[in-house]
Design a protein around this motif. Structure first.
Motif, mmCIF file in Angstrom:
data_model
loop_
_atom_site.group_PDB
_atom_site.id
_atom_site.type_symbol
_atom_site.label_atom_id
_atom_site.label_comp_id
_atom_site.label_asym_id
_atom_site.label_seq_id
_atom_site.Cartn_x
_atom_site.Cartn_y
_atom_site.Cartn_z
ATOM 1 N N GLN A 147 0.815 -1.210 0.000
ATOM 2 C CA GLN A 147 0.000 0.000 0.000
ATOM 3 C C GLN A 147 0.850 1.261 0.000
ATOM 4 O O GLN A 147 0.524 2.245 -0.684
ATOM 5 C CB GLN A 147 -0.926 -0.015 1.217
ATOM 6 N N TRP A 148 1.949 1.236 0.741
ATOM 7 C CA TRP A 148 2.798 2.429 0.795
ATOM 8 C C TRP A 148 3.503 2.676 -0.535
ATOM 9 O O TRP A 148 3.772 3.822 -0.894
ATOM 10 C CB TRP A 148 3.821 2.304 1.931
ATOM 11 N N LEU A 149 3.779 1.604 -1.297
ATOM 12 C CA LEU A 149 4.379 1.774 -2.627
ATOM 13 C C LEU A 149 3.407 2.499 -3.556
ATOM 14 O O LEU A 149 3.791 3.390 -4.330
ATOM 15 C CB LEU A 149 4.758 0.423 -3.220
ATOM 16 N N LEU A 150 2.128 2.111 -3.484
ATOM 17 C CA LEU A 150 1.104 2.774 -4.292
ATOM 18 C C LEU A 150 0.963 4.234 -3.889
ATOM 19 O O LEU A 150 0.806 5.124 -4.743
ATOM 20 C CB LEU A 150 -0.228 2.041 -4.127
ATOM 21 N N LEU A 151 1.045 4.503 -2.578
ATOM 22 C CA LEU A 151 0.953 5.870 -2.069
ATOM 23 C C LEU A 151 2.110 6.726 -2.573
ATOM 24 O O LEU A 151 1.901 7.829 -3.102
ATOM 25 C CB LEU A 151 0.929 5.850 -0.543
ATOM 26 N N VAL A 152 3.325 6.223 -2.427
ATOM 27 C CA VAL A 152 4.502 6.966 -2.887
ATOM 28 C C VAL A 152 4.444 7.170 -4.397
ATOM 29 O O VAL A 152 4.724 8.259 -4.915
ATOM 30 C CB VAL A 152 5.792 6.233 -2.484
ATOM 31 N N GLY A 153 4.050 6.099 -5.105
ATOM 32 C CA GLY A 153 3.964 6.193 -6.566
ATOM 33 C C GLY A 153 2.970 7.242 -7.027
ATOM 34 O O GLY A 153 3.211 7.957 -8.016
ATOM 35 N N SER A 154 1.851 7.356 -6.298
ATOM 36 C CA SER A 154 0.836 8.340 -6.685
ATOM 37 C C SER A 154 1.351 9.767 -6.527
ATOM 38 O O SER A 154 1.106 10.624 -7.385
ATOM 39 C CB SER A 154 -0.441 8.131 -5.870
ATOM 40 N N TRP A 155 2.092 10.027 -5.429
ATOM 41 C CA TRP A 155 2.624 11.376 -5.219
ATOM 42 C C TRP A 155 3.781 11.674 -6.175
ATOM 43 O O TRP A 155 3.965 12.828 -6.585
ATOM 44 C CB TRP A 155 3.058 11.565 -3.770
#
Length: 353
Positions: A2-10
């Motif tokens: 989930q944190w990878l998706l979060l970082v990727g989105s930003w």
């Protein structure tokens, strides 16, 4: 994960911001800026949502949901009441402006929105299901296509207004408009001249540099004098120095305003890169496109327009921009319509047997 998706989105947000800045630097008045800008808004919303989910704080989630509801409520109300709102605006425009086709856009669109449910109800009732489905599908494609580009136009329009001019200008082109009884400047035209004078006065007070004012406007078939003559008389009445006024009296369109004014500037050895044009706020976007087309990489000074006229004016400008790229939009729409018809017939025909 989930944190990878979060970082990727930003990271995606940062990349889109960079792309938007590069696009604006290259050309402040193109629909691509609106496409990138709206994509940025979608990615910011997605990234904020992912952030709230990742933090998993009840109070933060509540605040986020409340803010989302506050944003969605006016959007939903505008959508549901758009037909009535456009008709109300059309009534106001009808009372204050001339009854030309271009001043009745909100009236026509408002009527279309209100009448469309009844029209499609009749189509569903009296046409074969396959034909009714095809008509509905084609209409949906056209409406969604127009809305998609209109949203991009609005975003691009507002992004273009972020510009703030520097006080080193050598000229300001004032774009003409119609005259009252063929002789006197209209309030709309007067506002353009005043806007140019206000900037000129401010620049003189800051730097001592007085820009020349190029008054641009030819004579229409229903006008007794060239627009530039009436404009110059009004400019002189405001106190603009006669020596700082150049007249351009041959143009009939905004494109010609720019073309013919450019020739005057070149003949007087004025630096083309250090200029502005003054026009109504709703017109700056399209006018800037014409300026770039003739080789004037300049921005516009926006003269205020009556609030009631803005919806109709924006629709008119949007229609003009679409028509200026009509080949692209005709081809794109044709491809989408063909695809939609094929998809519709593929789903409808099996149900007929």
């Amino acid at each position: 994960m989930q944190w990878l998706l979060l970082v990727g989105s930003w990271v995606a947000v940062a990349i889109i911001v960079g792309g938007l800045m590069l696009s604006l630097k290259s050309n402040k008045v193109r629909l691509l800026n609106g496409v990138i800008g709206n994509l940025l808004l979608v990615m910011i919303f997605f990234s904020l949502t992912m952030t709230v989910i990742y933090i998993n704080d009840r109070r933060l989630s509540s605040v986020f949901i409340v803010l989302l509801i506050l944003i969605l409520i006016p959007i939903i109300i505008t959508y549901l009441l758009s037909g009535i709102m456009l008709l109300w605006n059309a009534l106001i425009v009808w009372r204050h402006e001339s009854h030309t086709l271009q001043n009745m856009l909100t009236l026509l669109i408002g009527l279309a929105i209100i009448v469309s449910p009844f029209v499609f109800g009749m189509i569903d009732k009296y046409f074969p299901s396959s034909i009714a489905a095809a008509i509905t599908a084609v209409t949906d494609v056209i409406v969604l296509y127009v809305i998609f580009w209109f949203l991009n136009f609005l975003t691009s329009f507002f992004l273009s207004r972020i510009f703030r001019p520097s006080y080193d200008k050598q000229y300001i082109i004032v774009l003409g408009a119609g005259l009252i009884k063929g002789r006197t400047v209209t309030p709309l035209l007067a506002a353009r001249i005043k806007r140019a004078k206000d900037f000129s006065d401010l620049q003189i007070s800051k730097t001592g540099l007085a820009p020349v004012i190029v008054i641009s406007g030819g004579q229409g078939p229903d006008e007794k004098v060239p627009e530039s003559q009436a404009m110059k008389e009004y400019a002189l009445s405001l106190g603009i120095d006669n020596d700082h006024i150049f007249m351009e009296s041959k143009s009939k369109t905004t494109l010609q305003n720019m073309q013919f004014s450019k020739k005057i500037l070149e003949n007087n050895d004025i630096d083309l890169s250090k200029g502005l044009f003054a026009t109504s706020d709703f017109h700056t976007y399209r006018a800037a496109g014409y300026a770039r087309y003739v080789g004037l990489n300049i921005n516009g000074l926006s003269a205020k327009t009556s609030h009631f006229f803005i919806p109709n004016a924006l629709l008119r400008e949007y229609a003009a921009i679409l028509l200026s790229h009509k080949k692209f939009h005709i081809i794109a729409l044709a491809v989408l319509i063909i695809f939609s018809i094929v998809q519709t017939t593929t789903h409808v025909i099996p149900h007929l047997f």
